[in-house]
Enzyme design. Sequence first.
Site, short mmCIF file in Angstrom:
data_model
loop_
_atom_site.label_atom_id
_atom_site.label_comp_id
_atom_site.label_asym_id
_atom_site.label_seq_id
_atom_site.Cartn_x
_atom_site.Cartn_y
_atom_site.Cartn_z
N LYS A 13 0.83 -1.21 0.00
CA LYS A 13 0.00 0.00 0.00
C LYS A 13 0.86 1.26 0.00
CE LYS A 13 -2.02 -1.14 3.85
NZ LYS A 13 -1.27 -2.39 4.12
N ARG A 88 -9.52 1.22 8.97
CA ARG A 88 -9.12 -0.16 9.26
C ARG A 88 -10.19 -0.91 10.03
NH1 ARG A 88 -3.01 0.91 9.29
NH2 ARG A 88 -2.07 -1.14 9.04
N ARG A 127 11.85 -5.55 4.99
CA ARG A 127 11.52 -4.14 4.67
C ARG A 127 12.46 -3.17 5.37
NH1 ARG A 127 5.48 -1.86 5.49
NH2 ARG A 127 5.74 -2.59 7.63
N ARG A 160 11.50 -1.51 10.89
CA ARG A 160 10.43 -1.14 11.82
C ARG A 160 10.39 -2.12 12.96
NH1 ARG A 160 5.00 0.21 8.53
NH2 ARG A 160 4.14 -0.91 10.32
N ARG A 171 -0.34 -8.99 13.46
CA ARG A 171 -0.95 -7.95 12.63
C ARG A 171 -1.83 -8.56 11.53
NH1 ARG A 171 4.48 -5.47 11.06
NH2 ARG A 171 3.37 -4.08 9.65
P1 ADP Z 1 2.24 -1.94 3.19
O1 ADP Z 1 2.22 -0.42 3.18
O2 ADP Z 1 1.02 -2.51 2.54
O3 ADP Z 1 2.49 -2.52 4.54
P2 ADP Z 1 4.78 -1.62 1.79
O4 ADP Z 1 4.47 -0.73 0.63
O5 ADP Z 1 5.48 -1.00 2.96
O6 ADP Z 1 3.44 -2.40 2.28
O7 ADP Z 1 5.61 -2.85 1.23
C1 ADP Z 1 6.09 -3.89 2.11
C2 ADP Z 1 7.45 -4.36 1.65
O8 ADP Z 1 7.30 -5.06 0.41
C3 ADP Z 1 8.45 -3.23 1.36
O9 ADP Z 1 9.74 -3.69 1.73
C4 ADP Z 1 8.36 -3.01 -0.15
O10 ADP Z 1 9.58 -2.54 -0.71
C5 ADP Z 1 8.03 -4.41 -0.63
N1 ADP Z 1 7.14 -4.43 -1.80
C6 ADP Z 1 6.07 -3.63 -2.04
N2 ADP Z 1 5.46 -3.98 -3.20
C7 ADP Z 1 6.18 -5.03 -3.70
C8 ADP Z 1 6.05 -5.88 -4.86
N3 ADP Z 1 5.06 -5.67 -5.74
N4 ADP Z 1 6.95 -6.86 -5.04
C9 ADP Z 1 7.94 -7.07 -4.13
N5 ADP Z 1 8.11 -6.33 -3.02
C10 ADP Z 1 7.24 -5.33 -2.80
P1 AMP Z 2 1.07 0.66 9.13
O1 AMP Z 2 2.22 1.62 8.99
O2 AMP Z 2 -0.08 1.02 8.24
O3 AMP Z 2 1.50 -0.78 9.01
O4 AMP Z 2 0.52 0.85 10.62
C1 AMP Z 2 1.36 0.57 11.74
C2 AMP Z 2 0.52 0.52 13.01
O5 AMP Z 2 -0.08 1.81 13.27
C3 AMP Z 2 -0.64 -0.46 13.02
O6 AMP Z 2 -0.25 -1.78 13.33
C4 AMP Z 2 -1.53 0.16 14.11
O7 AMP Z 2 -1.03 -0.11 15.41
C5 AMP Z 2 -1.36 1.64 13.85
N1 AMP Z 2 -2.38 2.14 12.91
C6 AMP Z 2 -2.16 2.64 11.66
N2 AMP Z 2 -3.32 3.01 11.07
C7 AMP Z 2 -4.30 2.74 11.98
C8 AMP Z 2 -5.71 2.88 11.98
N3 AMP Z 2 -6.37 3.37 10.92
N4 AMP Z 2 -6.40 2.48 13.08
C9 AMP Z 2 -5.76 1.99 14.15
N5 AMP Z 2 -4.44 1.82 14.22
C10 AMP Z 2 -3.70 2.19 13.15
#
Ligand code: ADP
Ligand code: AMP
Length: 220
Positions: A13, A88, A127, A160, A171
């Site tokens: 995302k 969410r 990541r 992270r 999660r």
């Molecule tokens: P989210 O925001 O949904 O948690 P991220 O955008 O942070 O996901 O992506 C999670 C991890 O996967 C990151 O390390 C990113 O570089 C990698 N990633 C994202 N999209 C792809 C893809 N299409 N193929 C391989 N790796 C990806």
């Molecule tokens: P993310 O960066 O989207 O993976 O979010 C990291 C963490 O932030 C999540 O695991 C939650 O603890 C908190 N968080 C982010 N967005 C929300 C939301 N819309 N509602 C509640 N908690 C959230």
Amino acid sequence: MRIVLLGPPGAGKGTQARRLADRYGLAVIGTGDIFRDHVARGTPLGREAKAYMDRGEYVPDRIAVEMVLARLDQPDAREGFILDGFPRTVPQAQALERALTEAGRPLDAVLNFKISDEMAVKRLTSRLVCPNCKRVYNLSFKPPRVEGTCDVCGHELQLRNDDDEATILRRLDVYRTQTEPLVLYFWERGLLRDIDAEAPEEVVADRTIEAISDLSDLEA
Ligand code: ADP
Ligand code: AMP
């Protein structure tokens, strides 16, 4: 253009939000990023959110909703936005819908990124994130040009602290129970498109743009 990105942690995302923002000039509102900034600055909100985040659980709806509605009122978001990580829960979705309807600026599209749990674990355990400009990298799939350094702003990259395997599994579980009901919620409103997000980043980006142009009059 007002877009919501749905999908489990690791679905891509944040990665696709950044690409869409660059392409269409939209504001990215990443609630996880906003919470992490509060935690890093030690604000009262950050102190309240931290324990939930460390456990891989959601921050209470009241806090998330208040924060997002205030953010949506800022001038850049009035031109259009991409919500990454919000809503969410069903109460969050209802609060968002109410606020946007009242403001006469309803959502245009909700994109549901789909990946397996195995792929989520694989991506998240490798990541790297830039705490400064929020860009996301991956040791296997998207390494930075210089090890440990953001390609764009030069800041040191971080892992992270909720990206360890046990917290990732928690999660994913929380996502299934609390967020997955939103798929039906938005589908019933005619706003949802599923995206197979297991493909390489560029392929997912093409699928995302196609889905958006299908749901709105925005050109691909
Ligand atoms: P989210 O925001 O949904 O948690 P991220 O955008 O942070 O996901 O992506 C999670 C991890 O996967 C990151 O390390 C990113 O570089 C990698 N990633 C994202 N999209 C792809 C893809 N299409 N193929 C391989 N790796 C990806
Ligand atoms: P993310 O960066 O989207 O993976 O979010 C990291 C963490 O932030 C999540 O695991 C939650 O603890 C908190 N968080 C982010 N967005 C929300 C939301 N819309 N509602 C509640 N908690 C959230």
